[in-house]
Design a protein around this motif. Sequence first.
Motif, mmCIF file in Angstrom:
data_model
loop_
_atom_site.group_PDB
_atom_site.id
_atom_site.type_symbol
_atom_site.label_atom_id
_atom_site.label_comp_id
_atom_site.label_asym_id
_atom_site.label_seq_id
_atom_site.Cartn_x
_atom_site.Cartn_y
_atom_site.Cartn_z
ATOM 1 N N GLU A 271 4.090 10.535 -2.331
ATOM 2 C CA GLU A 271 2.900 10.050 -1.643
ATOM 3 C C GLU A 271 2.982 8.533 -1.474
ATOM 4 O O GLU A 271 3.185 7.801 -2.441
ATOM 5 C CB GLU A 271 1.637 10.404 -2.439
ATOM 6 C CG GLU A 271 0.350 9.958 -1.746
ATOM 7 C CD GLU A 271 -0.884 10.204 -2.592
ATOM 8 O OE1 GLU A 271 -1.994 9.955 -2.080
ATOM 9 O OE2 GLU A 271 -0.747 10.633 -3.763
ATOM 10 N N LEU A 272 2.817 8.076 -0.219
ATOM 11 C CA LEU A 272 2.842 6.654 0.078
ATOM 12 C C LEU A 272 1.464 6.176 0.519
ATOM 13 O O LEU A 272 0.704 6.914 1.149
ATOM 14 C CB LEU A 272 3.857 6.351 1.188
ATOM 15 C CG LEU A 272 5.330 6.673 0.882
ATOM 16 C CD1 LEU A 272 6.198 6.336 2.085
ATOM 17 C CD2 LEU A 272 5.804 5.908 -0.355
ATOM 18 N N LEU A 273 1.159 4.931 0.196
ATOM 19 C CA LEU A 273 -0.097 4.299 0.602
ATOM 20 C C LEU A 273 0.228 3.059 1.432
ATOM 21 O O LEU A 273 1.241 2.386 1.202
ATOM 22 C CB LEU A 273 -0.912 3.912 -0.624
ATOM 23 C CG LEU A 273 -1.301 5.062 -1.572
ATOM 24 C CD1 LEU A 273 -2.024 4.519 -2.790
ATOM 25 C CD2 LEU A 273 -2.144 6.109 -0.855
ATOM 26 N N PHE A 274 -0.657 2.740 2.384
ATOM 27 C CA PHE A 274 -0.407 1.667 3.347
ATOM 28 C C PHE A 274 -1.579 0.688 3.365
ATOM 29 O O PHE A 274 -2.745 1.091 3.242
ATOM 30 C CB PHE A 274 -0.219 2.246 4.750
ATOM 31 C CG PHE A 274 0.891 3.259 4.847
ATOM 32 C CD1 PHE A 274 2.157 2.894 5.277
ATOM 33 C CD2 PHE A 274 0.667 4.591 4.497
ATOM 34 C CE1 PHE A 274 3.174 3.838 5.372
ATOM 35 C CE2 PHE A 274 1.688 5.534 4.576
ATOM 36 C CZ PHE A 274 2.946 5.151 5.017
ATOM 37 N N THR B 39 4.048 3.236 -3.499
ATOM 38 C CA THR B 39 3.855 4.591 -4.008
ATOM 39 C C THR B 39 2.494 4.671 -4.692
ATOM 40 O O THR B 39 1.921 3.654 -5.085
ATOM 41 C CB THR B 39 4.958 4.958 -5.013
ATOM 42 O OG1 THR B 39 4.962 3.990 -6.055
ATOM 43 C CG2 THR B 39 6.322 4.993 -4.337
ATOM 44 N N SER B 40 2.001 5.871 -4.851
ATOM 45 C CA SER B 40 0.693 6.047 -5.489
ATOM 46 C C SER B 40 0.717 5.604 -6.946
ATOM 47 O O SER B 40 -0.317 5.269 -7.529
ATOM 48 C CB SER B 40 0.246 7.514 -5.390
ATOM 49 O OG SER B 40 1.210 8.363 -5.979
ATOM 50 N N THR B 41 1.909 5.576 -7.543
ATOM 51 C CA THR B 41 2.027 5.129 -8.934
ATOM 52 C C THR B 41 2.242 3.630 -9.033
ATOM 53 O O THR B 41 2.348 3.083 -10.127
ATOM 54 C CB THR B 41 3.221 5.825 -9.614
ATOM 55 O OG1 THR B 41 4.413 5.529 -8.862
ATOM 56 C CG2 THR B 41 3.019 7.325 -9.674
ATOM 57 N N ASN B 42 2.343 2.953 -7.864
ATOM 58 C CA ASN B 42 2.513 1.500 -7.828
ATOM 59 C C ASN B 42 3.892 1.055 -8.271
ATOM 60 O O ASN B 42 4.130 -0.137 -8.487
ATOM 61 C CB ASN B 42 1.471 0.796 -8.705
ATOM 62 C CG ASN B 42 0.683 -0.237 -7.930
ATOM 63 O OD1 ASN B 42 0.727 -0.256 -6.703
ATOM 64 N ND2 ASN B 42 -0.028 -1.093 -8.637
ATOM 65 N N GLY B 43 4.820 2.004 -8.426
ATOM 66 C CA GLY B 43 6.139 1.659 -8.946
ATOM 67 C C GLY B 43 7.017 0.928 -7.944
ATOM 68 O O GLY B 43 7.869 0.128 -8.329
#
Length: 293
Positions: free
Chosen positions: A229-232, A269-273
Amino acid sequence: MNFAELFSNPVIKVTPNPAVEGDEMTLTCYTNLIPLRQTTKLLSAFYKDGHNVRGFSPSNKYGVQSVSLEDSGKYSCMVETMFGNVRKKSLVSYIQVHELFSSPVIEVMPNPALEGDEMTLTCFTNLIPLRQTTKLLFAFYGDGHNVQGFSPSNRYGVQSIHLEDSGKYSCMVETMSNNVKKESPVSYITVHELFSDPLIHMTPNETTEGDHITLTCGTSLSQHRQTTELLFAFYKEGCEVQGFNSSNKYQITYIQVKDSGNYSCEVKTSTNGVRKVSQEIQMQVQGKCVVMF
């Protein structure tokens, strides 16, 4: 007239048996004097592969403090009287020094390793059945530099890896007493890109006041992680205009001249990694011409 044997033909024996890497190995040259000549002084010498490794001395023992595999070979000993007038040599005995533990091999998990993964390197080796209780220590190296010093753990972990963590890795195994040490072959580990550097583009390419404008943040996920899952997010002149969400689009329904400026987008990424920022794109909004009658 029968002549009695002064001393028996010598026999060479090794302790411990079997001898293992790192052991203090002792070779003993055994012979027996006849009862009538028990006070006769004897000298012993030792040979390996036909070469003298210790000259004649009163001691019938030859020791190697910490044996290695290279100490395997054909050993014999020779016994003589003080004046050398009686000399006898033992039969050749092949002494095999056994490997204490196998040459280590380094492995990586997951494989392939991608940006943001928790990467674990494991240093595998096997102790021989006779010495299963031997304590081993492990160290890890990246591009020739020590990244984890010697410890009882055969694992080295990186919580969130980056492309820069790619490189040549190896591990070293040694005994607690430091008398046996072995290094693994170097393994090149490539950290693969989780998703490509984002590119921002504008539709339509030319804008006039009142137009509907869409900015799109394009990127491609690795074929190994298509479900990630990617966030923008979107920025104008470095200031956020749309916070992180699952949409890779930012829309302005009625654009104005004041909306002109440099825009960029960021993907994480949704985990901020893993986070990556696009290069800027310039938006120049043209004002509408007013026709006077």
